[in-house]
Design a protein around this motif. Structure first.
Motif, PDB file in Angstrom:
ATOM      1  N   VAL A   1       0.809  -1.219   0.000  1.00  0.00           N
ATOM      2  CA  VAL A   1       0.000   0.000   0.000  1.00  0.00           C
ATOM      3  C   VAL A   1       0.842   1.269   0.000  1.00  0.00           C
ATOM      4  O   VAL A   1       0.288   2.369   0.044  1.00  0.00           O
ATOM      5  CB  VAL A   1      -0.962   0.014   1.206  1.00  0.00           C
ATOM      6  CG1 VAL A   1      -1.963  -1.114   1.099  1.00  0.00           C
ATOM      7  CG2 VAL A   1      -0.188  -0.062   2.523  1.00  0.00           C
ATOM      8  N   GLY A   2       2.168   1.130  -0.051  1.00  0.00           N
ATOM      9  CA  GLY A   2       2.987   2.331  -0.072  1.00  0.00           C
ATOM     10  C   GLY A   2       4.464   2.023   0.009  1.00  0.00           C
ATOM     11  O   GLY A   2       4.877   0.861   0.142  1.00  0.00           O
ATOM     12  N   TYR A   3       5.256   3.084  -0.074  1.00  0.00           N
ATOM     13  CA  TYR A   3       6.716   2.976  -0.015  1.00  0.00           C
ATOM     14  C   TYR A   3       7.261   3.517   1.308  1.00  0.00           C
ATOM     15  O   TYR A   3       8.051   2.860   1.972  1.00  0.00           O
ATOM     16  CB  TYR A   3       7.346   3.749  -1.179  1.00  0.00           C
ATOM     17  CG  TYR A   3       7.101   3.130  -2.535  1.00  0.00           C
ATOM     18  CD1 TYR A   3       8.020   2.255  -3.104  1.00  0.00           C
ATOM     19  CD2 TYR A   3       5.944   3.416  -3.246  1.00  0.00           C
ATOM     20  CE1 TYR A   3       7.794   1.685  -4.356  1.00  0.00           C
ATOM     21  CE2 TYR A   3       5.706   2.848  -4.493  1.00  0.00           C
ATOM     22  CZ  TYR A   3       6.640   1.990  -5.036  1.00  0.00           C
ATOM     23  OH  TYR A   3       6.409   1.423  -6.265  1.00  0.00           O
ATOM     24  N   ASP A   4       6.862   4.722   1.661  1.00  0.00           N
ATOM     25  CA  ASP A   4       7.415   5.411   2.828  1.00  0.00           C
ATOM     26  C   ASP A   4       6.362   5.459   3.929  1.00  0.00           C
ATOM     27  O   ASP A   4       5.349   6.153   3.804  1.00  0.00           O
ATOM     28  CB  ASP A   4       7.848   6.824   2.431  1.00  0.00           C
ATOM     29  CG  ASP A   4       8.486   7.590   3.585  1.00  0.00           C
ATOM     30  OD1 ASP A   4       8.661   7.009   4.672  1.00  0.00           O
ATOM     31  OD2 ASP A   4       8.820   8.773   3.387  1.00  0.00           O
ATOM     32  N   PHE A   5       6.609   4.764   5.029  1.00  0.00           N
ATOM     33  CA  PHE A   5       5.615   4.714   6.103  1.00  0.00           C
ATOM     34  C   PHE A   5       5.379   6.086   6.719  1.00  0.00           C
ATOM     35  O   PHE A   5       4.254   6.428   7.083  1.00  0.00           O
ATOM     36  CB  PHE A   5       6.063   3.722   7.175  1.00  0.00           C
ATOM     37  CG  PHE A   5       5.129   3.670   8.368  1.00  0.00           C
ATOM     38  CD1 PHE A   5       3.779   3.405   8.193  1.00  0.00           C
ATOM     39  CD2 PHE A   5       5.595   3.890   9.653  1.00  0.00           C
ATOM     40  CE1 PHE A   5       2.911   3.359   9.286  1.00  0.00           C
ATOM     41  CE2 PHE A   5       4.749   3.853  10.741  1.00  0.00           C
ATOM     42  CZ  PHE A   5       3.393   3.588  10.551  1.00  0.00           C
ATOM     43  N   LEU A   6       6.426   6.887   6.849  1.00  0.00           N
ATOM     44  CA  LEU A   6       6.275   8.195   7.481  1.00  0.00           C
ATOM     45  C   LEU A   6       5.424   9.141   6.634  1.00  0.00           C
ATOM     46  O   LEU A   6       4.980  10.178   7.132  1.00  0.00           O
ATOM     47  CB  LEU A   6       7.653   8.813   7.750  1.00  0.00           C
ATOM     48  CG  LEU A   6       8.518   8.054   8.756  1.00  0.00           C
ATOM     49  CD1 LEU A   6       9.848   8.751   8.962  1.00  0.00           C
ATOM     50  CD2 LEU A   6       7.787   7.883  10.091  1.00  0.00           C
ATOM     51  N   ALA A   7       5.201   8.791   5.368  1.00  0.00           N
ATOM     52  CA  ALA A   7       4.322   9.577   4.506  1.00  0.00           C
ATOM     53  C   ALA A   7       2.944   8.925   4.359  1.00  0.00           C
ATOM     54  O   ALA A   7       2.082   9.446   3.649  1.00  0.00           O
ATOM     55  CB  ALA A   7       4.950   9.756   3.122  1.00  0.00           C
ATOM     56  N   PHE A   8       2.747   7.793   5.023  1.00  0.00           N
ATOM     57  CA  PHE A   8       1.487   7.055   4.943  1.00  0.00           C
ATOM     58  C   PHE A   8       0.508   7.642   5.950  1.00  0.00           C
ATOM     59  O   PHE A   8       0.831   7.788   7.127  1.00  0.00           O
ATOM     60  CB  PHE A   8       1.734   5.574   5.230  1.00  0.00           C
ATOM     61  CG  PHE A   8       0.531   4.689   5.062  1.00  0.00           C
ATOM     62  CD1 PHE A   8       0.068   4.359   3.797  1.00  0.00           C
ATOM     63  CD2 PHE A   8      -0.129   4.169   6.160  1.00  0.00           C
ATOM     64  CE1 PHE A   8      -1.031   3.533   3.631  1.00  0.00           C
ATOM     65  CE2 PHE A   8      -1.228   3.341   6.007  1.00  0.00           C
ATOM     66  CZ  PHE A   8      -1.687   3.020   4.738  1.00  0.00           C
ATOM     67  N   GLY A   9      -0.705   7.954   5.495  1.00  0.00           N
ATOM     68  CA  GLY A   9      -1.602   8.706   6.356  1.00  0.00           C
ATOM     69  C   GLY A   9      -2.884   8.031   6.754  1.00  0.00           C
ATOM     70  O   GLY A   9      -3.812   8.717   7.173  1.00  0.00           O
ATOM     71  N   ASN A  10      -2.984   6.699   6.638  1.00  0.00           N
ATOM     72  CA  ASN A  10      -4.266   6.093   6.990  1.00  0.00           C
ATOM     73  C   ASN A  10      -4.083   4.803   7.781  1.00  0.00           C
ATOM     74  O   ASN A  10      -4.347   3.719   7.294  1.00  0.00           O
ATOM     75  CB  ASN A  10      -5.105   5.816   5.742  1.00  0.00           C
ATOM     76  CG  ASN A  10      -6.551   5.567   6.094  1.00  0.00           C
ATOM     77  OD1 ASN A  10      -7.206   6.400   6.706  1.00  0.00           O
ATOM     78  ND2 ASN A  10      -7.059   4.412   5.729  1.00  0.00           N
TER      79      ASN A  10
END
Length: 299
Positions: A76-85
């Motif tokens: 669901v993404g690459y960068d966890f610190l940019a993941f918002g949900n």
């Protein structure tokens, strides 16, 4: 090229991390910094409820994505610190880069709605609280969880990358306030003071500032997900109070079993309903972008 921050989780350490979870019913699991899936599979405990459960992964290295998908993860993404949900997850299990351990755990905590977190970090992240972020993490552990230290966790025959390091296994439990879902029985029954009759009120979309197509789609997605979360909470609230009223006459005549007791957990119900709607909204947003003439004209 070797990622100097990537240390695959050894079997024994993964099993110990899994054992920290207290809620053995997983509705949806998130694994940030997933690597090749060493932390989650194949050490998923066979005695846990609702297996196989939904497993989402975030991984910076795209070369690991095929292996994660083959194991059953949805990337669901690459960068966890940019993941918002993170609010759709019941469990978050992570072995973040040691240099960013505190930041990853705090990001998981801030995004979680109601659930549990287990994180493997460098022991110094907890022991040496030299920064404000680490001090916040220390207070968080003291108030909402526990920590166990493991010496030489990355040494042994089954360790892919050897390292002389002690780790801390952090456990955190975040409980949503049921009032956020249930509210007061009279909440919302007061008069709505919004003026919808005059020229001073317009729907949100009529007030939107012209913007790029992708930006507009992202904005609509964010508004839709917020509305979906509010709706999920409202439906869970309605279900809760309906159950407290008991069965209707037709239900009682057709089904003599049960006593009308509310067996639904409102917080879990609202999270699961929101997760289902979030997936559909995300798919719709991507479909909108991919099928758009803005994209097709450039293919």
């Amino acid at each position: 090229m070797i990622d100097l921050q990537h240390y695959p989780t050894p079997n024994a350490l993964a099993e110990l991390a899994w054992s920290k979870f207290k809620n053995r019913t997983v509705s949806r699991l998130l694994e940030p910094s997933a690597g090749k899936g060493d932390l989650v599979l194949p050490r998923k405990p066979s005695n846990w409820n609702q297996l196989p459960f939904k497993w989402d992964a975030i991984e910076m290295n795209p070369g690991h994505h095929p292996a994660l998908r083959e194991l059953g993860a949805t990337v669901v993404g690459y960068d966890f610190l940019a993941f918002g949900n993170c609010s759709i997850y019941s469990h978050i299990l992570l072995n973040p880069p040691f240099a960013q351990g505190a930041a990853h755990v705090m990001h998981a905590w801030n995004g979680l709605y109601d659930g549990e977190i287990v994180a493997i970090v460098n022991a110094e992240t907890v022991r040496n609280q030299f920064s404000a972020e680490r001090q916040m993490l220390g207070r968080l552990i003291e108030a909402h969880g526990s920590v166990e230290y493991v010496e030489d966790a990355f040494k042994g025959a089954d360790v892919e990358r050897q390292a002389a390091v002690d780790v801390a296994i952090i456990y955190l439990k975040k409980s949503a306030d049921s009032r956020d879902v249930l509210g007061d029985y009279l909440d919302g029954l007061d008069v709505d003071g919004t003026d919808t009759s005059g020229d001073g009120w317009k729907p949100d979309h009529e007030l939107a500032i012209p913007e790029g197509f992708v930006e507009a789609t992202v904005r609509n997605f964010n508004l839709a997900t917020k509305a979906a979360l509010d709706a999920a909470r409202a439906e869970a609230r309605a279900s809760h109070y309906q159950a407290r009223l008991g069965k209707t006459m037709s239900q009682m005549l057709s089904d003599e079993k049960g006593d009308g007791t509310d067996t639904n957990v409102p917080i879990q119900a609202s999270r699961n309903l929101y997760a289902e709607r979030y997936e559909k909204l995300r798919e719709a947003a991507w479909t909108q972008i991919i099928r758009s003439t803005h994209v097709l004209d450039r293919v």
